[in-house]
Design an enzyme around this catalytic site. Structure first.
Site, PDB file in Angstrom:
ATOM      1  N   GLU A 109     -20.909   1.045   3.967  1.00 18.13           N
ATOM      2  CA  GLU A 109     -19.824   0.081   4.188  1.00 18.13           C
ATOM      3  C   GLU A 109     -20.415  -1.323   4.204  1.00 18.13           C
ATOM      4  OE1 GLU A 109     -16.902  -2.110   4.567  1.00 18.13           O
ATOM      5  OE2 GLU A 109     -16.271   0.000   4.671  1.00 18.13           O
ATOM      6  N   ALA A 145     -10.809  -0.041  -4.205  1.00 23.57           N
ATOM      7  CA  ALA A 145     -11.070  -0.265  -5.624  1.00 23.57           C
ATOM      8  C   ALA A 145      -9.792  -0.401  -6.440  1.00 23.57           C
ATOM      9  CB  ALA A 145     -11.915   0.886  -6.185  1.00 23.57           C
ATOM     10  N   CYS A 185       0.044  17.310  10.847  1.00 21.45           N
ATOM     11  CA  CYS A 185      -0.177  18.745  10.714  1.00 21.45           C
ATOM     12  C   CYS A 185       0.274  19.172   9.327  1.00 21.45           C
ATOM     13  CB  CYS A 185       0.601  19.508  11.781  1.00 21.45           C
ATOM     14  SG  CYS A 185       0.142  21.244  11.906  1.00 21.45           S
ATOM     15  N   GLN A 237       0.864  -1.189   0.000  1.00 23.74           N
ATOM     16  CA  GLN A 237       0.000   0.000   0.000  1.00 23.74           C
ATOM     17  C   GLN A 237       0.896   1.232   0.000  1.00 23.74           C
ATOM     18  OE1 GLN A 237      -2.464   1.945  -0.340  1.00 23.74           O
ATOM     19  NE2 GLN A 237      -4.105   0.515  -0.775  1.00 23.74           N
TER      20      GLN A 237
END
Length: 570
Positions: free
Chosen positions: A192, A262, A405, A126
């Protein structure tokens, strides 16, 4: 050792490795698989359906054992989740170098990746999972918040109060959506298919409530919208079916997007199939499952385009849904933009992105101390101070406490210096790991997300993330990862991540400053080179020497630590 187990990072100030650089890598790797952080820790899956922290439990154990023995002048090489070698380097070098799922371009297809993965030769990292820097929804929440804030500014007078957003996906990334929307004042319907994810988001405080069915959900969110009340509602259902029904009923939707998994059609939930039927088809006939998934994604995007035609603000949140729908035969799939093009790119021109700091102590009090210091340091920046106050109120700890941040070039180095000084002075109880999202100005080539529609046509040029990784390694990052396929899928992106540890030492001060200056600086350069006027101006303002634009160093010198002018060395 294989099989289910519970992994949690060590807490406190005692070392289990030979130095804090190695300890930070160990703790963040373990934190990826903390049951409060990871989606399926028993399977080593951190988030995104198939993003892993290590290739196998045997490899995970080998990485952990190696980090505990690793010296301060050695570097561990990790090839797609497997520790392959340790080499003698030097104290400025990264302690770990990671490469995940890198496949030569002609072979960089999803089918070839699956073949190699099934053969045990690679893994999908990922984005932050594979570079050991995932921190749960603590990490993506601000990015999602800022995106919806940009939507509010563009279309709704600066607030989502009185609006309804319909979206889907409550996994590791999409799970930040409901809270980001309500923090902006809006009402959200979040679809979901997995009840466990809905339950988890409610437990963690990211989702307010769950509806029994679509009628119940619509009654809740439309009432909240009419009352200009913030509310997030989860609905267990299939997004493609729900969106089609919303279109058929002519429900007034102000904003629509999606964060289902997806990027790989095998992860997408096909309507009308039970989990058991889907698992069987995935296992025995992947080609048929992919065809059915893409057909469903085409219907999904068709409904989004129907909303677009009615005036709804529609955008892709970078999960690859549009391109998969296009492959499924829907020719209008790219009619609506990705969120980078629509809202974020002007920020990238000043390298504004999501800096993060992670308390290796595991003590939330350390984050509170850093928050207070950042509120002082950036007292003149209302967007930063607003976010830090909101985050302190709304963001719950998952695994190791962390904060993100949005900071730009120059600001990230300032933040790094503040944090290293806090460690040095004993105001926080242990060192702090500094990093960022992979989704950043100079760290990714992704033509369907971060680099979509670049003005010079350089969407697919992947030199930039590679240069970013090399620059971070040269600047003193504690570890660096280069990865393929994250976010939008195999064959569609190359991206990099880095972490640098602030342990309070003078050497850490130098490393933190170099990395937190040069890493975002590469983002300014990437956009200036592409011809974005603000990036060109900003590079000149900051004294970044770009030979392609300036034959000689800028008059004021290259911006470096403490503003010291850049001077060529003999």
């Amino acid at each position: 050792m294989a099989g289910p187990r519970t992994v949690r990072a060590p807490h406190g100030g005692d070392l289990t490795c030979k130095g804090w650089a190695q300890e930070a890598a160990l703790r963040l790797l373990m934190n990826n698989l903390d049951p409060d952080v990871a989606e399926r820790p028993d399977d080593l899956v951190v988030y995104g359906g198939n993003g892993r922290a290590a290739r196998s439990w045997r490899d995970f154990d080998a990485i952990v054992a190696t980090l505990r023995r690793l010296a301060g002048d050695e570097t561990l090489l990790v090839q797609s989740g497997r520790p392959v070698a340790v080499f003698r380097t030097h104290e400025w070098a990264p302690r770990v170098l990671i490469s995940n799922a890198m496949i030569v371009p002609e072979w960089a297809t999803l089918e070839e990746f699956r073949r190699l993965e099934d053969a045990g030769l690679t893994m999908f990292g990922q984005m932050t999972a594979g570079s050991w820097a995932y921190i749960g929804s603590q990490g993506i929440l601000q990015s999602t918040f800022e995106t919806f804030a940009a939507v509010a500014s563009k279309r709704f007078g600066g607030t989502l109060s009185g609006t309804l957003t319909v979206t889907a996906g409550l996994g590791g990334m999409g799970g930040a959506q409901p809270l980001a929307i309500t923090m902006n004042g809006g009402a959200a319907l979040c679809v979901e298919v997995d009840q466990a994810k809905i339950t988890r988001r409610m437990r963690l405080g990211y989702l307010d409530t769950q509806a029994d069915d679509l009628d119940h959900a619509l009654s809740l969110v439309l009432a909240a919208r009419d009352e200009r009340r913030a509310l997030s509602v989860g609905l267990r259902a299939n997004a493609a079916e729900v969106l089609a029904e919303i279109v058929a009923r002519d429900v007034p939707v102000d904003i629509a997007t999606d964060q289902t998994s997806a990027h790989d059609p095998l992860l997408y939930a096909v309507p009308g199939m039970s989990p058991e039927e889907a698992a069987d088809l995935r296992a025995h006939d992947k080609k048929t499952y992919v065809l059915r998934a893409r057909a469903s994604m085409a219907d999904h995007v068709k409904a989004l385009c129907a909303l677009l035609d009615r005036g709804t603000e529609v955008f892709e949140y970078g999960n690859g849904l549009r391109v998969e729908a296009d492959l499924g035969g829907y020719k209008r799939a790219l009619d609506y933009p990705g969120f980078i093009v629509a809202y974020i790119r002007p920020l990238f021109c000043e390298a504004k992105g999501h800096c993060r700091w992670i308390a290796l102590s595991g003590d939330p009090a350390d984050i509170a101390v850093i928050d207070a210091a950042m509120l002082d340091e950036f007292a003149d920046n209302p967007s930063v101070t607003r976010w830090l106050r909101l985050a302190a109120k709304h963001v719950r700890v998952q695994g190791l406490p962390a904060r993100t941040c949005m900071l730009g070039y120059g600001e990230r180095a300032r933040a790094g210096r503040v944090i290293n000084d806090l460690v040095r002075d004993g105001k926080v109880s242990a060192p702090v790991a500094l990093g960022r999202e992979h989704l950043d100005a100079g760290s990714v080539a992704s033509p369907y997300r971060e680099t979509e529609a670049m003005i010079d046509g350089s969407d697919a040029i992947a030199d930039w993330p590679v240069l970013n990784a090399l620059l971070n390694a040269s600047s003193g990052a504690t570890w660096v990862g280069v990865q393929h396929g994250g976010g939008t899928g195999i064959g569609r992106s190359v991206h990099t991540g880095m972490v640098v540890v602030a342990d309070g030492t003078p050497l850490a001060a130098l490393r933190v400053d170099r990395v937190m200056t040069n890493d975002p600086g590469s983002g300014v350069v990437r956009h200036a080179d592409a011809g974005y006027e603000r990036a060109v101006e900003f590079a000149a303002e900051q004294g970044i020497w770009m030979p392609s634009l300036n034959a000689a160093p800028p008059r004021n010198g290259h911006a470096t630590r403490e503003g010291t002018p850049w001077t060529p060395r003999p």
